[in-house]
Design a protein around this motif. Structure first.
Motif, PDB file in Angstrom:
ATOM      1  N   ALA A 143       0.827  -1.207   0.000  1.00 30.94           N
ATOM      2  CA  ALA A 143       0.000   0.000   0.000  1.00 30.94           C
ATOM      3  C   ALA A 143       0.862   1.258   0.000  1.00 30.94           C
ATOM      4  CB  ALA A 143      -0.938  -0.001   1.201  1.00 30.94           C
ATOM      5  N   VAL A 144       1.947   1.228   0.739  1.00 33.10           N
ATOM      6  CA  VAL A 144       2.853   2.383   0.779  1.00 33.10           C
ATOM      7  C   VAL A 144       3.518   2.577  -0.584  1.00 33.10           C
ATOM      8  CG1 VAL A 144       4.930   3.311   1.859  1.00 33.10           C
ATOM      9  CG2 VAL A 144       3.212   2.145   3.251  1.00 33.10           C
ATOM     10  N   LYS A 145       3.940   1.473  -1.209  1.00 30.99           N
ATOM     11  CA  LYS A 145       4.553   1.562  -2.530  1.00 30.99           C
ATOM     12  C   LYS A 145       3.576   2.072  -3.583  1.00 30.99           C
ATOM     13  CE  LYS A 145       7.897  -2.094  -1.693  1.00 30.99           C
ATOM     14  NZ  LYS A 145       8.322  -3.449  -2.028  1.00 30.99           N
ATOM     15  N   VAL A 146       2.331   1.599  -3.510  1.00 32.01           N
ATOM     16  CA  VAL A 146       1.308   2.053  -4.464  1.00 32.01           C
ATOM     17  C   VAL A 146       1.015   3.528  -4.254  1.00 32.01           C
ATOM     18  CG1 VAL A 146      -1.130   1.822  -5.080  1.00 32.01           C
ATOM     19  CG2 VAL A 146       0.280  -0.210  -4.857  1.00 32.01           C
ATOM     20  N   ARG A 147       0.960   3.961  -3.001  1.00 31.66           N
ATOM     21  CA  ARG A 147       0.707   5.380  -2.725  1.00 31.66           C
ATOM     22  C   ARG A 147       1.807   6.247  -3.327  1.00 31.66           C
ATOM     23  NH1 ARG A 147       0.516   6.840   3.326  1.00 31.66           N
ATOM     24  NH2 ARG A 147       2.720   6.396   3.082  1.00 31.66           N
ATOM     25  N   GLU A 148       3.055   5.859  -3.162  1.00 31.99           N
ATOM     26  CA  GLU A 148       4.167   6.639  -3.725  1.00 31.99           C
ATOM     27  C   GLU A 148       4.161   6.595  -5.251  1.00 31.99           C
ATOM     28  OE1 GLU A 148       5.890   8.689  -1.905  1.00 31.99           O
ATOM     29  OE2 GLU A 148       4.707   7.956  -0.222  1.00 31.99           O
ATOM     30  N   LEU A 149       3.814   5.440  -5.809  1.00 33.06           N
ATOM     31  CA  LEU A 149       3.731   5.327  -7.263  1.00 33.06           C
ATOM     32  C   LEU A 149       2.652   6.251  -7.821  1.00 33.06           C
ATOM     33  CD1 LEU A 149       4.083   2.169  -9.318  1.00 33.06           C
ATOM     34  CD2 LEU A 149       2.099   3.570  -9.726  1.00 33.06           C
ATOM     35  N   MET A 150       1.489   6.285  -7.164  1.00 35.26           N
ATOM     36  CA  MET A 150       0.395   7.150  -7.623  1.00 35.26           C
ATOM     37  C   MET A 150       0.777   8.621  -7.511  1.00 35.26           C
ATOM     38  SD  MET A 150      -3.070   5.407  -6.236  1.00 35.26           S
ATOM     39  CE  MET A 150      -3.826   4.055  -7.084  1.00 35.26           C
ATOM     40  N   ARG A 151       1.401   8.980  -6.419  1.00 33.61           N
ATOM     41  CA  ARG A 151       1.833  10.376  -6.270  1.00 33.61           C
ATOM     42  C   ARG A 151       2.851  10.748  -7.340  1.00 33.61           C
ATOM     43  NH1 ARG A 151       2.314  10.764   0.254  1.00 33.61           N
ATOM     44  NH2 ARG A 151       0.109  11.079   0.641  1.00 33.61           N
ATOM     45  N   GLY A 152       3.728   9.822  -7.667  1.00 37.77           N
ATOM     46  CA  GLY A 152       4.720  10.062  -8.699  1.00 37.77           C
ATOM     47  C   GLY A 152       4.140  10.164 -10.100  1.00 37.77           C
ATOM     48  N   HIS A 153       2.939   9.614 -10.291  1.00 42.52           N
ATOM     49  CA  HIS A 153       2.291   9.681 -11.600  1.00 42.52           C
ATOM     50  C   HIS A 153       1.210  10.751 -11.667  1.00 42.52           C
ATOM     51  CE1 HIS A 153       4.214   5.791 -12.428  1.00 42.52           C
ATOM     52  NE2 HIS A 153       4.048   6.140 -13.685  1.00 42.52           N
ATOM     53  N   GLY A 154       1.223  11.711 -10.774  1.00 45.15           N
ATOM     54  CA  GLY A 154       0.333  12.864 -10.899  1.00 45.15           C
ATOM     55  C   GLY A 154      -0.998  12.794 -10.199  1.00 45.15           C
ATOM     56  N   ALA A 155      -1.126  11.947  -9.177  1.00 43.48           N
ATOM     57  CA  ALA A 155      -2.388  11.867  -8.440  1.00 43.48           C
ATOM     58  C   ALA A 155      -2.586  13.120  -7.614  1.00 43.48           C
ATOM     59  CB  ALA A 155      -2.397  10.648  -7.536  1.00 43.48           C
ATOM     60  N   GLU A 156      -3.772  13.687  -7.652  1.00 45.35           N
ATOM     61  CA  GLU A 156      -4.097  14.858  -6.839  1.00 45.35           C
ATOM     62  C   GLU A 156      -4.183  14.488  -5.367  1.00 45.35           C
ATOM     63  OE1 GLU A 156      -7.736  16.501  -8.229  1.00 45.35           O
ATOM     64  OE2 GLU A 156      -6.838  17.297 -10.048  1.00 45.35           O
ATOM     65  N   GLU A 157      -4.722  13.283  -5.130  1.00 48.25           N
ATOM     66  CA  GLU A 157      -4.946  12.851  -3.751  1.00 48.25           C
ATOM     67  C   GLU A 157      -4.838  11.330  -3.710  1.00 48.25           C
ATOM     68  OE1 GLU A 157      -8.931  12.490  -1.034  1.00 48.25           O
ATOM     69  OE2 GLU A 157      -8.678  14.313  -2.224  1.00 48.25           O
ATOM     70  N   VAL A 158      -4.178  10.811  -2.710  1.00 44.89           N
ATOM     71  CA  VAL A 158      -4.078   9.362  -2.513  1.00 44.89           C
ATOM     72  C   VAL A 158      -4.424   9.068  -1.063  1.00 44.89           C
ATOM     73  CG1 VAL A 158      -2.596   7.338  -2.598  1.00 44.89           C
ATOM     74  CG2 VAL A 158      -2.242   9.183  -4.236  1.00 44.89           C
ATOM     75  N   THR A 159      -5.410   8.196  -0.876  1.00 44.26           N
ATOM     76  CA  THR A 159      -5.806   7.833   0.486  1.00 44.26           C
ATOM     77  C   THR A 159      -5.714   6.320   0.644  1.00 44.26           C
ATOM     78  OG1 THR A 159      -8.128   7.731  -0.205  1.00 44.26           O
ATOM     79  CG2 THR A 159      -7.364   9.789   0.797  1.00 44.26           C
ATOM     80  N   ILE A 160      -5.350   5.909   1.851  1.00 43.28           N
ATOM     81  CA  ILE A 160      -5.304   4.481   2.176  1.00 43.28           C
ATOM     82  C   ILE A 160      -6.491   4.199   3.062  1.00 43.28           C
ATOM     83  CG2 ILE A 160      -4.021   2.695   3.384  1.00 43.28           C
ATOM     84  CD1 ILE A 160      -1.464   4.082   2.559  1.00 43.28           C
ATOM     85  N   HIS A 161      -7.292   3.228   2.637  1.00 45.40           N
ATOM     86  CA  HIS A 161      -8.502   2.844   3.380  1.00 45.40           C
ATOM     87  C   HIS A 161      -8.253   1.510   4.047  1.00 45.40           C
ATOM     88  CE1 HIS A 161     -10.985   5.971   1.492  1.00 45.40           C
ATOM     89  NE2 HIS A 161     -10.214   5.770   0.447  1.00 45.40           N
ATOM     90  N   ALA A 162      -8.717   1.406   5.268  1.00 45.48           N
ATOM     91  CA  ALA A 162      -8.526   0.160   6.019  1.00 45.48           C
ATOM     92  C   ALA A 162      -9.561  -0.865   5.650  1.00 45.48           C
ATOM     93  CB  ALA A 162      -8.604   0.430   7.503  1.00 45.48           C
TER      94      ALA A 162
END
Length: 162
Positions: A143-162
């Protein structure tokens, strides 16, 4: 869940996520984007074949109904033909339309797994307007890797849901 504004960013993110092994992605958008569909590697739907099957069953059943009932009614005599196709065409056509459309409806509902009684991913009302969402089911370090990948590809907002 990543929220994007640009389709190109979504397409690149989906390609990268699929290359890193994430297969069960969901993309939410108000309109279809063919580039995103190609990046998701979606196959053509078989709903068209389900509809054709229902239509063929309908026309066959409609003609069979007319022929069998015509044979029963005409068995008493009267000198009429047992099978007269021109009047049977209307019943066959209407049966084809009815069963074809019902097969289409039920096929579409079954293949899209609707109704979805339990939401598989969180929903954001922005996805019905001008934003695109990507849901990636994962946990822990992934989840942490996906969040960083999304931010690196131009995501406005990335949230992690439990």
């Amino acid at each position: 869940m990543g929220v994007y504004y640009y389709v190109d960013d979504v397409t690149e993110t989906v390609r990268t996520l699929r290359q890193t092994g994430h297969e069960n992605l969901r993309v939410y958008s108000a309109v279809p984007y063919h580039d995103v569909e190609r990046a998701l590697d979606q196959k053509q739907s078989i709903v068209r074949w389900v509809t054709l099957g229902g239509a063929l069953c309908g026309i066959t059943g409609g003609f069979a109904l007319c022929i069998l009932l015509g044979g029963v009614v005409a068995a008493g005599g009267g000198g009429k033909e047992l099978v007269s196709l021109p009047p049977f065409v209307v019943i066959g056509y209407e049966s084809m339309i009815l069963l074809g459309s019902l097969a289409n409806l039920f096929g579409m509902l079954a293949l899209t797994r609707l109704p979805e009684l339990k939401a598989a991913a969180p929903w954001d009302p922005r996805f019905t307007e001008d934003r695109i969402g990507i849901w990636v089911p994962c946990a822990g370090d992934a989840a942490v890797k996906v969040r960083e990948l999304m931010r690196g590809h131009g995501a406005e907002e990335v949230t992690i849901h439990a």
